[in-house]
Design a protein around this motif. Structure first.
Motif, PDB file in Angstrom:
ATOM      1  N   PRO A  43     -54.250 -35.554 -45.989  1.00  0.00           N
ATOM      2  CA  PRO A  43     -54.297 -36.587 -47.034  1.00  0.00           C
ATOM      3  C   PRO A  43     -55.599 -36.603 -47.835  1.00  0.00           C
ATOM      4  O   PRO A  43     -55.610 -36.984 -48.995  1.00  0.00           O
ATOM      5  N   GLU A  44     -56.690 -36.184 -47.227  1.00  0.00           N
ATOM      6  CA  GLU A  44     -57.998 -36.210 -47.891  1.00  0.00           C
ATOM      7  C   GLU A  44     -58.386 -34.873 -48.508  1.00  0.00           C
ATOM      8  O   GLU A  44     -59.540 -34.662 -48.884  1.00  0.00           O
ATOM      9  N   ALA A  45     -57.458 -33.948 -48.626  1.00  0.00           N
ATOM     10  CA  ALA A  45     -57.768 -32.601 -49.128  1.00  0.00           C
ATOM     11  C   ALA A  45     -58.441 -32.663 -50.498  1.00  0.00           C
ATOM     12  O   ALA A  45     -58.122 -33.519 -51.326  1.00  0.00           O
ATOM     13  N   LEU A  46     -59.365 -31.745 -50.718  1.00  0.00           N
ATOM     14  CA  LEU A  46     -60.074 -31.613 -51.991  1.00  0.00           C
ATOM     15  C   LEU A  46     -59.633 -30.314 -52.644  1.00  0.00           C
ATOM     16  O   LEU A  46     -59.669 -29.250 -52.025  1.00  0.00           O
ATOM     17  N   ILE A  47     -59.222 -30.411 -53.893  1.00  0.00           N
ATOM     18  CA  ILE A  47     -58.746 -29.247 -54.634  1.00  0.00           C
ATOM     19  C   ILE A  47     -59.605 -29.131 -55.887  1.00  0.00           C
ATOM     20  O   ILE A  47     -59.823 -30.124 -56.590  1.00  0.00           O
ATOM     21  N   VAL A  89     -59.591 -16.711 -38.677  1.00  0.00           N
ATOM     22  CA  VAL A  89     -59.410 -17.902 -37.849  1.00  0.00           C
ATOM     23  C   VAL A  89     -60.532 -17.964 -36.832  1.00  0.00           C
ATOM     24  O   VAL A  89     -60.876 -16.949 -36.195  1.00  0.00           O
ATOM     25  N   TYR A  90     -61.089 -19.145 -36.669  1.00  0.00           N
ATOM     26  CA  TYR A  90     -62.070 -19.387 -35.614  1.00  0.00           C
ATOM     27  C   TYR A  90     -61.750 -20.753 -35.015  1.00  0.00           C
ATOM     28  O   TYR A  90     -61.956 -21.782 -35.688  1.00  0.00           O
ATOM     29  N   GLY A  91     -61.193 -20.766 -33.832  1.00  0.00           N
ATOM     30  CA  GLY A  91     -60.854 -22.035 -33.186  1.00  0.00           C
ATOM     31  C   GLY A  91     -59.870 -22.830 -34.035  1.00  0.00           C
ATOM     32  O   GLY A  91     -58.779 -22.361 -34.348  1.00  0.00           O
ATOM     33  N   ASP A  92     -60.293 -24.017 -34.442  1.00  0.00           N
ATOM     34  CA  ASP A  92     -59.430 -24.917 -35.208  1.00  0.00           C
ATOM     35  C   ASP A  92     -59.706 -24.891 -36.701  1.00  0.00           C
ATOM     36  O   ASP A  92     -59.260 -25.786 -37.429  1.00  0.00           O
ATOM     37  N   ILE A  93     -60.438 -23.877 -37.174  1.00  0.00           N
ATOM     38  CA  ILE A  93     -60.671 -23.733 -38.607  1.00  0.00           C
ATOM     39  C   ILE A  93     -60.240 -22.339 -39.052  1.00  0.00           C
ATOM     40  O   ILE A  93     -60.235 -21.392 -38.265  1.00  0.00           O
ATOM     41  N   ALA A  94     -59.855 -22.258 -40.309  1.00  0.00           N
ATOM     42  CA  ALA A  94     -59.428 -20.962 -40.841  1.00  0.00           C
ATOM     43  C   ALA A  94     -59.736 -20.919 -42.329  1.00  0.00           C
ATOM     44  O   ALA A  94     -59.874 -21.949 -42.996  1.00  0.00           O
ATOM     45  N   HIS A  95     -59.822 -19.701 -42.837  1.00  0.00           N
ATOM     46  CA  HIS A  95     -60.051 -19.479 -44.256  1.00  0.00           C
ATOM     47  C   HIS A  95     -59.071 -18.410 -44.728  1.00  0.00           C
ATOM     48  O   HIS A  95     -58.909 -17.377 -44.085  1.00  0.00           O
ATOM     49  N   HIS A  96     -58.403 -18.710 -45.828  1.00  0.00           N
ATOM     50  CA  HIS A  96     -57.493 -17.739 -46.430  1.00  0.00           C
ATOM     51  C   HIS A  96     -58.007 -17.451 -47.842  1.00  0.00           C
ATOM     52  O   HIS A  96     -58.183 -18.372 -48.643  1.00  0.00           O
ATOM     53  N   TRP A  97     -58.275 -16.204 -48.120  1.00  0.00           N
ATOM     54  CA  TRP A  97     -58.750 -15.757 -49.436  1.00  0.00           C
ATOM     55  C   TRP A  97     -57.651 -14.909 -50.031  1.00  0.00           C
ATOM     56  O   TRP A  97     -57.121 -14.011 -49.364  1.00  0.00           O
ATOM     57  N   ALA A 116     -57.762 -15.969 -58.356  1.00  0.00           N
ATOM     58  CA  ALA A 116     -58.070 -15.943 -56.925  1.00  0.00           C
ATOM     59  C   ALA A 116     -58.158 -17.373 -56.413  1.00  0.00           C
ATOM     60  O   ALA A 116     -58.528 -18.288 -57.153  1.00  0.00           O
ATOM     61  N   LYS A 117     -57.793 -17.538 -55.130  1.00  0.00           N
ATOM     62  CA  LYS A 117     -57.874 -18.843 -54.471  1.00  0.00           C
ATOM     63  C   LYS A 117     -58.589 -18.676 -53.144  1.00  0.00           C
ATOM     64  O   LYS A 117     -58.449 -17.669 -52.462  1.00  0.00           O
ATOM     65  N   THR A 118     -59.357 -19.691 -52.804  1.00  0.00           N
ATOM     66  CA  THR A 118     -59.944 -19.810 -51.489  1.00  0.00           C
ATOM     67  C   THR A 118     -59.344 -21.064 -50.867  1.00  0.00           C
ATOM     68  O   THR A 118     -59.354 -22.133 -51.489  1.00  0.00           O
ATOM     69  N   ILE A 119     -58.775 -20.912 -49.680  1.00  0.00           N
ATOM     70  CA  ILE A 119     -58.083 -22.017 -49.023  1.00  0.00           C
ATOM     71  C   ILE A 119     -58.692 -22.213 -47.642  1.00  0.00           C
ATOM     72  O   ILE A 119     -58.713 -21.273 -46.831  1.00  0.00           O
ATOM     73  N   GLN A 120     -59.187 -23.410 -47.387  1.00  0.00           N
ATOM     74  CA  GLN A 120     -59.705 -23.756 -46.066  1.00  0.00           C
ATOM     75  C   GLN A 120     -58.638 -24.554 -45.336  1.00  0.00           C
ATOM     76  O   GLN A 120     -58.004 -25.438 -45.923  1.00  0.00           O
ATOM     77  N   LEU A 121     -58.456 -24.246 -44.068  1.00  0.00           N
ATOM     78  CA  LEU A 121     -57.445 -24.924 -43.270  1.00  0.00           C
ATOM     79  C   LEU A 121     -58.050 -25.436 -41.970  1.00  0.00           C
ATOM     80  O   LEU A 121     -59.041 -24.871 -41.472  1.00  0.00           O
ATOM     81  N   SER A 131     -57.279 -28.203 -45.922  1.00  0.00           N
ATOM     82  CA  SER A 131     -58.274 -29.261 -46.081  1.00  0.00           C
ATOM     83  C   SER A 131     -59.005 -29.156 -47.417  1.00  0.00           C
ATOM     84  O   SER A 131     -59.516 -30.159 -47.929  1.00  0.00           O
ATOM     85  N   ALA A 132     -59.057 -27.938 -47.976  1.00  0.00           N
ATOM     86  CA  ALA A 132     -59.723 -27.733 -49.268  1.00  0.00           C
ATOM     87  C   ALA A 132     -59.197 -26.449 -49.893  1.00  0.00           C
ATOM     88  O   ALA A 132     -58.810 -25.516 -49.180  1.00  0.00           O
ATOM     89  N   MET A 133     -59.192 -26.446 -51.221  1.00  0.00           N
ATOM     90  CA  MET A 133     -58.741 -25.269 -51.939  1.00  0.00           C
ATOM     91  C   MET A 133     -59.475 -25.239 -53.276  1.00  0.00           C
ATOM     92  O   MET A 133     -59.699 -26.283 -53.877  1.00  0.00           O
ATOM     93  N   ALA A 134     -59.854 -24.045 -53.696  1.00  0.00           N
ATOM     94  CA  ALA A 134     -60.440 -23.863 -55.018  1.00  0.00           C
ATOM     95  C   ALA A 134     -59.838 -22.609 -55.628  1.00  0.00           C
ATOM     96  O   ALA A 134     -59.485 -21.667 -54.914  1.00  0.00           O
ATOM     97  N   TRP A 135     -59.674 -22.645 -56.954  1.00  0.00           N
ATOM     98  CA  TRP A 135     -59.129 -21.465 -57.612  1.00  0.00           C
ATOM     99  C   TRP A 135     -59.874 -21.180 -58.906  1.00  0.00           C
ATOM    100  O   TRP A 135     -60.483 -22.052 -59.505  1.00  0.00           O
ATOM    101  N   ASP A 136     -59.794 -19.907 -59.289  1.00  0.00           N
ATOM    102  CA  ASP A 136     -60.399 -19.432 -60.525  1.00  0.00           C
ATOM    103  C   ASP A 136     -59.400 -18.507 -61.209  1.00  0.00           C
ATOM    104  O   ASP A 136     -58.997 -17.492 -60.623  1.00  0.00           O
ATOM    105  N   ASP A 137     -58.935 -18.882 -62.385  1.00  0.00           N
ATOM    106  CA  ASP A 137     -58.032 -18.036 -63.164  1.00  0.00           C
ATOM    107  C   ASP A 137     -58.833 -16.948 -63.874  1.00  0.00           C
ATOM    108  O   ASP A 137     -59.980 -17.188 -64.280  1.00  0.00           O
TER     109      ASP A 137
END
Length: 139
Positions: A43-47, A89-97, A116-121, A131-137
């Motif tokens: 619910p608190e995700a930042l995009i 993936v590291y424990g309970d955090i992950a990053h998808h590029w 490109a997108k960077t997605i934190q989970l 939990s967060a996502m940023a993109w650049d067209d």
């Protein structure tokens, strides 16, 4: 929470990413796909949209303008998809590029784009969530 084996975590994250990209397809069930974004975002995700001055969104502030775009008829045949991606993936955090492509019809002309997108989970009781996502067209 019981730790998720890395290969199972990556499969779950792949499904979250697939759900995220799949939401941005015009046509039948677009409303349900957009509503489904709330299932893969905390619910608190930042995009964040980059390019010039960054623009930040909360969950509703991100979803609702896209709902308007995909249902208004201003653009048709919109779709966005992942081209290539990698997950760590590291424990309970992950990053998808990933890189992505998109296309649509606007004013009778086919338009294409990419970026490109960077997605934190984070892993929650309900499973992996963005939990967060940023993109650049591409410019």
């Amino acid at each position: 929470m019981t730790p998720t084996p890395p290969d199972r975590a990556e499969a779950q994250i792949t499904e979250v990413v697939r759900t995220f990209f799949g939401a941005f397809t015009s046509g039948p069930d677009v409303e349900a796909r957009l509503d489904g974004l709330r299932e893969v975002l905390i619910p608190e995700a930042l995009i964040v949209r980059t390019g010039g001055v960054p623009t930040t969104y909360g969950v509703d502030g991100f979803i609702e303008p896209r709902r308007e775009l995909l249902t208004s008829g201003r653009v048709t045949d919109f779709r966005e998809w992942e081209v290539d991606g990698t997950t760590q993936v590291y424990g309970d955090i992950a990053h998808h590029w990933c890189t992505y492509a998109k296309e649509w019809v606007e004013d009778g002309e086919r338009v294409r784009g990419a970026g490109a997108k960077t997605i934190q989970l984070v892993r929650t009781e309900a499973g992996w969530r963005i939990s967060a996502m940023a993109w650049d067209d591409e410019r």
